[in-house]
Structures are given as C-alpha cells and as structure tokens.
Design a protein around this motif. Structure first.
Motif, mmCIF file in Angstrom:
data_model
loop_
_atom_site.group_PDB
_atom_site.id
_atom_site.type_symbol
_atom_site.label_atom_id
_atom_site.label_comp_id
_atom_site.label_asym_id
_atom_site.label_seq_id
_atom_site.Cartn_x
_atom_site.Cartn_y
_atom_site.Cartn_z
ATOM 1 N N HIS A 310 0.855 -1.188 0.000
ATOM 2 C CA HIS A 310 0.000 0.000 0.000
ATOM 3 C C HIS A 310 0.886 1.230 0.000
ATOM 4 O O HIS A 310 1.854 1.314 0.761
ATOM 5 N N PHE A 311 0.591 2.160 -0.891
ATOM 6 C CA PHE A 311 1.341 3.414 -0.958
ATOM 7 C C PHE A 311 0.444 4.527 -0.425
ATOM 8 O O PHE A 311 -0.659 4.733 -0.943
ATOM 9 N N SER A 312 0.929 5.228 0.576
ATOM 10 C CA SER A 312 0.067 6.208 1.254
ATOM 11 C C SER A 312 -0.156 7.449 0.392
ATOM 12 O O SER A 312 0.523 7.673 -0.613
ATOM 13 N N ALA A 313 -1.098 8.256 0.835
ATOM 14 C CA ALA A 313 -1.480 9.457 0.090
ATOM 15 C C ALA A 313 -1.066 10.715 0.843
ATOM 16 O O ALA A 313 -1.743 11.737 0.772
ATOM 17 N N ASP A 314 0.061 10.665 1.546
ATOM 18 C CA ASP A 314 0.482 11.806 2.371
ATOM 19 C C ASP A 314 0.614 13.093 1.562
ATOM 20 O O ASP A 314 0.040 14.125 1.903
ATOM 21 N N LEU A 315 1.410 13.028 0.486
ATOM 22 C CA LEU A 315 1.633 14.235 -0.314
ATOM 23 C C LEU A 315 0.330 14.683 -0.970
ATOM 24 O O LEU A 315 0.033 15.885 -1.037
ATOM 25 N N PHE A 316 -0.429 13.716 -1.435
ATOM 26 C CA PHE A 316 -1.736 14.003 -2.035
ATOM 27 C C PHE A 316 -2.580 14.833 -1.054
ATOM 28 O O PHE A 316 -3.150 15.875 -1.409
ATOM 29 N N ASN A 317 -2.633 14.399 0.191
ATOM 30 C CA ASN A 317 -3.442 15.100 1.200
ATOM 31 C C ASN A 317 -2.867 16.471 1.534
ATOM 32 O O ASN A 317 -3.606 17.428 1.750
ATOM 33 N N ARG A 318 -1.536 16.551 1.553
ATOM 34 C CA ARG A 318 -0.917 17.845 1.890
ATOM 35 C C ARG A 318 -1.179 18.867 0.782
ATOM 36 O O ARG A 318 -1.354 20.048 1.051
ATOM 37 N N ILE A 319 -1.222 18.408 -0.451
ATOM 38 C CA ILE A 319 -1.529 19.329 -1.554
ATOM 39 C C ILE A 319 -2.996 19.758 -1.460
ATOM 40 O O ILE A 319 -3.323 20.951 -1.565
ATOM 41 N N GLN A 320 -3.864 18.810 -1.200
ATOM 42 C CA GLN A 320 -5.296 19.149 -1.143
ATOM 43 C C GLN A 320 -5.631 20.040 0.054
ATOM 44 O O GLN A 320 -6.670 20.684 0.075
ATOM 45 N N SER A 321 -4.734 20.068 1.041
ATOM 46 C CA SER A 321 -5.012 20.905 2.219
ATOM 47 C C SER A 321 -4.708 22.379 1.963
ATOM 48 O O SER A 321 -5.042 23.235 2.783
ATOM 49 N N LEU A 322 -4.068 22.696 0.827
ATOM 50 C CA LEU A 322 -3.768 24.099 0.533
ATOM 51 C C LEU A 322 -5.074 24.871 0.320
ATOM 52 O O LEU A 322 -5.994 24.389 -0.354
ATOM 53 N N VAL A 323 -5.121 26.074 0.859
ATOM 54 C CA VAL A 323 -6.370 26.840 0.901
ATOM 55 C C VAL A 323 -6.957 27.092 -0.483
ATOM 56 O O VAL A 323 -8.149 26.916 -0.710
ATOM 57 N N PHE A 324 -6.101 27.480 -1.432
ATOM 58 C CA PHE A 324 -6.628 27.888 -2.732
ATOM 59 C C PHE A 324 -6.731 26.733 -3.730
ATOM 60 O O PHE A 324 -7.007 26.931 -4.894
ATOM 61 N N PHE A 325 -6.471 25.545 -3.264
ATOM 62 C CA PHE A 325 -6.385 24.417 -4.191
ATOM 63 C C PHE A 325 -7.748 23.794 -4.446
ATOM 64 O O PHE A 325 -8.494 23.490 -3.509
ATOM 65 N N ALA A 326 -8.080 23.609 -5.731
ATOM 66 C CA ALA A 326 -9.330 22.925 -6.087
ATOM 67 C C ALA A 326 -9.161 21.448 -5.756
ATOM 68 O O ALA A 326 -8.185 20.837 -6.149
#
Lengths: 403, 243
Positions: A310-326
């Motif tokens: 299993h490969f985690s989604a850490d970076l994926f989640n950190r990018i999605q946590s950015l305020v202006f990010f769709a």
C-alpha cells in the motif's frame, strides 16, 4: 610502497593526439543524431543553504492550480521572488493570495536575480517572452522550466535556439510523473516484467503526454514507425515493443496494460469496470489500483505475485489541504507530477533525461500520427525519420552547430 | 598529423581534452604484489571474456587499502570535493580479439560515451571521471584505451583526433566518461588487466554505491579517512560545494 608525488597538479603530462576517428560519414551522422536525442539534463549545483530564487511568468489556471501548490509543497529550498503576467491585475490577485510579489514589468530585478524561471503561458507566446528575457538579462546561469509542448507549430519551433542559452531547460511533462506511473516504472526497472513487449494506453494519456509516458517506461526509445487501425494508434519502437494508444482520451478513466516477457501489469483506475473484470479473471501478475474510502482517495494498492503493498497518500493530502487548491484528484496527481519535474532542478530523476528535444519529439510524432488518421491517409507503416531529423536539426540549430 | 597539448593541470587536461596523463600512482613492486595475489585468486576460476575482482574481493585480498592511498586521495580531492565512487574493481579481458570488448557491436566501432552519465552538463566542469591503472603492459596490440577530446557539446566530424594510451604496467590516467572513448581490440594472446575507479559528484544518480559489495566494504574499512568514507557514500560526511 607507493610513489609520493611532490606536486601532482604540476605533474600533468603532455598529450599527443596521434590518430583520428575513422568512421564513415553515415556512422558519424547517426552518432551525432543519437547524441542529440540523449538528454541527460543538468541539475542545479549550488550551496543549498541559500534557497533557489524562483520567478514566475503567467497567471493562468496552471500557475494557480499546479505551479504554486507544487512550489509550496516541494521538499526543496526555494523562494518565490516574483510573478509577472501580461495583465498586471491578474498577477496581483494571484500574488496577494499566495503572499508573493507581483511585478509590473517582466524586466525586473526579481527576474535578473532568479535562479529558476518558470514560464506557463500559451505556447504561441513563449518565443516572444523568451526573447524579452534574453534581451534583458544573462540566462546562462538560470534554469528555465517551461510547459509542454514548449512551442506551437513549426514556425515558432525555430525559436528553440533561445532555449540553448539557458543553463538548463526542464519541460513540464507532468503526466509521466504521476505517482501511479512512477510505481509502474519502478516495477519495470527492477525487472519484474522482463523485456517489455506491449504497452497499451486505453483512453488514458493525451497524445504527446501518452507517448512520453509510454517511452518513459522503456527508457525513451525513438519511434521507428507508426500505423493506425480504427481508434488504435500503434507505435513501433523497433526494439520488439509496441505501444498501442486507444482513443478517445478520458483523463484517467481508462487503463494502462503492460505485457513483458516475464509478466503482465495492469493499472486500473477508480471506475474502469472492464479493466477490473480483466483483473478479476487473473489475467495479470501485477495490479495497481487506487484506493478510496467514502469517495476520498487513500492511496494506491499494488498486488504482486508475492503479496500486496500500500502506498500512502500523504503528499496528495498535503496538496489538497492548501487553501486555494481545487480539490480535484486528477489535478492533485498533476501537481504531484509537477513536483517531480521541478525536483530535477535539484537532483537527478527521470526528468533529467527528458528535455525540450524529447518534448518536441513526442509532440511531432504524436501529432503526425493523429493527423494521418484524421485525414484518412493510407493505413501503412510510416517511417518517421523525417520527424527525428527535424527535431534534431532544431536542437543542432539551437546549439549553434548549424549556425 | 600529431597534435600535442600541454595542459597546466590535471583538472584542465580532464575538462579540456577529456583525459589527463600523469606519473604512476603505484610503483612496480606494489603492482607486482597485487598481480601475484590476483593471479592466485583468478586461477581457480575458468577464464572468461572478462574476469572481475570486485571491491569487496579487493578488500579481502588486502589490495584495497593500498589502492586508496594518500596519493589517490590528494589527486581526487583536487578534482572533485564531493566525489562518490561509482566503480571500484580490477578486471581483465581475454586476448586474440578482433573487436573492442565493450560496445564492440555498436555501429561506431566501439566508440561511445557512458550512458549513465549526466549530459548537457556544464562546460569546463567534470562530473564523471574514471581512473585507469594498467596492471599489464599495454602496447598497440594489447587493447589500449582510446579517447578523443570530443565533449558532449561537439559534433563528431572527420577531423576529430584521438589518442591510444599505451604504456607499461603501472601507467595511469584519468578520463572524463562523457567524452567519446572506446576500448580497442586486444589482439595479443595476453589478457589485459586494469584497475578501474570511477567517481562522480554526490547527488548524481548512483545505483551502484548501494550494491552489497560497496556496502559490505564500507562496513569493513579500518580507520578510514573522512574522504574515503565520503567516497563510499557516507551520508553523515559534510561536504562543501564547488563554485
């Protein structure tokens, strides 16, 4: 026991070149063409105690939704020192949101002092902006990061000589850097599938992005010929491997199938039922799938002959946590891919081998393939040596070799 | 027509011409002792096209410590202050050959640049180089190494010169792996034996330094200097970067 030199640097001996390389003109031509297609790029050698200064040109959605999030999440020391847009108001709005300086003029101290210049504007406008930058400041120590396809059309492509005046040019071929494709490349590089025989892109990988992805899995071979059958385009690498692209392109709503001498692999995105069916029949040795919980992406699952990872989604989640990010999954993968691309300014990775010549090459080859199909030209294998020569001539022209 | 050049330093020679010649690093007596050990070590195995003695085997034979001497450290430090090893082995190639032992079947009579190197890199800087030390006498029939001063920035035309490096046992030289080079065919009946060490900047792609032979060797080094530890990819060693 060893000979002790007194001053080794002073003991360099003269060299007598007493022979010549005796190769036929055809071999020399072939060698030169091959050498120009080999693009192991340069990394930014610098003392990393000082962050690299980054200057942005453009204020469109790509800058807003990919470059700025990528620059905020990249694990490298950088500082965004300015952003310029033809419409100052757009640059200012973006700059205010992300806390950076908008520049009224492109020709600014921030540009002059930049280590990395990122250009994300329409391909038609790229030559003009590059010329303005060249006229304003010395770019021999600056790295340029520019979106694919770099230039639009054959007319502007002759501006490629400007690119050679930068310390290095990185083209943002994000797609082949999507995390799922990186996992697949790892399996292939470790020999899990043996010699690759077929790569099939079913409704995924837009034209040159798809071709770049397929070639990246094979170590960037050139395409020897191309043919089409209905909606399928077949690229022949001449190394015993065929790349098949099935239209139409549907972002990631398709599948990637790789067949090697030792095994098979299927990348099966979220909702592609046909490929799920194929997988459930036990037709593949490696199966890579996206994992979701309550419609939220949680990572990748790789089933192998010996177990599952299993490969985690850490970076994926950190990018999605950015305020202006769709919060769009495909866009998040794009941003993850872009982080890999920008990282090649700091350390060697797959993008170090993919410069603007390869970017132009994939653009020419894929567009000619699609053009032939669109216009119903004969269904014959078409040698693309002309395309290769054109790409290489551009590169040579850029290097000053033909000027 | 011969072209003779007189570089001012090893570094200049390497960056301008892709090759640097200098007096031997190891004396005849030293190399004779190595060869005696290597002969015994290789005697048990069947003669192959190429025989390799890996870095951990060199360590077991008591040769590695002598290779990594102060002279070598001084030389490498003068060229690259963040060098990491890429190759470290001794190998020999069989004789009575009609073509180069490596890339002999390419379309360019064995001429090549090493593909795993970083290309389009800075002019006047070296990022990948190798040290060759001949452990047998090499004349024109023993497969001398041949190199041209053709860097990655230049085109191959009919005027490109080259040099076949011939010399007795102990002859040593450096070459930039991104310059055009080849092995010539070993036409003689004698196997040609060479010590090969390759270095490259820390941070460049280097899958070899993680091979068990390097990891095992690093663990078994006795009182290594900071420089030698760095060559084996020791992460904790601080380095400064060249301008």
């Amino acid at each position: 026991m060893q000979t002790k030199p007194n001053n080794r640097l002073a003991q360099c001996l003269p060299i007598t070149f007493n022979s010549k390389i005796k190769l036929s003109w055809l071999s020399r031509l072939k060698f030169n063409l091959k050498a120009r297609m080999q693009e192991n790029g340069r990394i930014l050698f610098r003392d990393l105690k000082d962050p690299a200064k980054v200057f942005l040109v453009g204020s469109g959605n790509r800058i807003h939704q990919n470059f700025l999030p990528a620059l905020h999440r990249i694990n490298q020391p950088i500082e965004i020192t300015g952003i310029y847009s033809r419409t100052f108001q757009h640059a200012r709005e973006l700059a205010d949101g992300w806390g950076i300086d908008a520049q009224q003029k492109l020709e600014s101290p921030a540009l002059e002092n930049a280590d990395i210049i990122i250009i994300s504007i329409t391909a038609q406008s790229v030559p003009e902006v590059l010329k303005r930058i060249q006229n304003f400041t010395d770019t021999s120590n600056k790295i340029l990061i520019v979106d694919t396809p770099v230039f639009a059309g054959l007319k502007t492509v002759f501006s490629s000589y400007i690119l050679r005046r930068f310390a290095n040019v990185i083209v943002t071929e994000d797609y082949m850097n999507f995390p799922q494709f990186k996992h697949i490349r790892d399996i292939i590089e470790k020999g899990g599938l043996g010699q690759i025989k077929t790569i099939q892109l079913n409704h995924i990988g837009y034209r040159y992005h798809g071709l770049a992805l397929a070639r990246s899995l094979l170590g960037f071979p050139l395409i020897k010929s191309v043919s089409y059958q209905g909606d399928e385009i077949h690229y022949d690498t001449g190394t015993g491997c065929e790349i098949i692209v099935n239209e139409p392109y549907q972002k990631l709503n398709g599948y990637l199938y790789v067949k090697g001498e030792k095994g098979t692999l299927l990348y099966c995105p979220k909702k592609y039922l046909d490929s799920m069916l194929l997988a459930s029949e036990g037709a593949v040795d490696y199966l890579l799938t996206e994992q979701y919980e309550n419609d939220v992406f949680t990572g990748f699952k790789l089933m192998t002959p010996t177990g599952s990872n299993h490969f985690s989604a850490d970076l994926f989640n950190r990018i999605q946590s950015l305020v202006f990010f769709a919060k769009d999954d495909f866009n998040t993968f794009k941003t993850m891919g872009l982080i890999e691309v920008i990282s090649s300014a700091f350390s060697y990775n797959i993008n170090s081998r993919y410069g603007f010549v390869n970017g132009l090459y994939d653009n020419y080859v894929s567009n000619l393939a699609y053009g032939r199909r669109t216009f119903g030209l004969p269904v014959l294998k078409i040698p693309y040596y002309a395309v290769k020569v054109l790409s290489v001539l551009n590169a040579l022209r850029g290097s000053g070799a033909l000027s | 027509m011969n072209i003779e050049v007189h570089p001012n330093s090893v570094y200049e020679s390497l960056t301008q011409y892709g090759v640097a010649l200098f007096p031997p690093l190891y004396n005849e007596q030293c190399i004779q002792q190595w060869n005696d050990k290597l002969d015994r070590f290789l005697d048990n195995g069947e003669a192959k096209k190429r025989n390799y003695v890996s870095v951990d085997q060199l360590q077991e034979l008591g040769i590695l410590d002598l290779i990594l001497n102060e002279n070598l450290q001084e030389l490498i430090d003068s060229l690259m202050n963040d060098a990491v090893l890429y190759h470290c082995h001794i190998y020999d190639i069989e004789g009575e050959q009609t073509k180069p032992h490596i890339h002999g079947d390419n379309s360019f009579e064995g001429w090549h640049r090493d593909v795993e190197c970083l290309y389009a890199a800075e002019k006047d800087k070296v990022h990948h180089f190798s040290l060759f030390v001949y452990l047998t006498d090499v004349d024109s029939d023993n497969g001398p190494f041949e190199i041209s001063p053709l860097s990655t920035f230049e085109m191959l035309n009919r005027k490109v010169p080259s040099i076949k490096i011939k010399g007795g046992c102990g002859t040593c030289f450096l070459f930039d792996r991104t310059f055009l080079h080849r092995a010539t065919a070993n036409k003689s009946s004698i196997r040609r034996r060479v010590l090969k060490l390759s270095f490259q900047n820390k941070g460049l792609f280097n899958e070899r330094i993680l091979l068990p032979e390097f990891v095992k060797t690093k663990e078994r080094l006795v009182n290594p200097s900071v420089g030698v530890l760095r060559w084996f990819g020791e992460e904790s060693v601080e380095v400064s970067y060249a301008d």
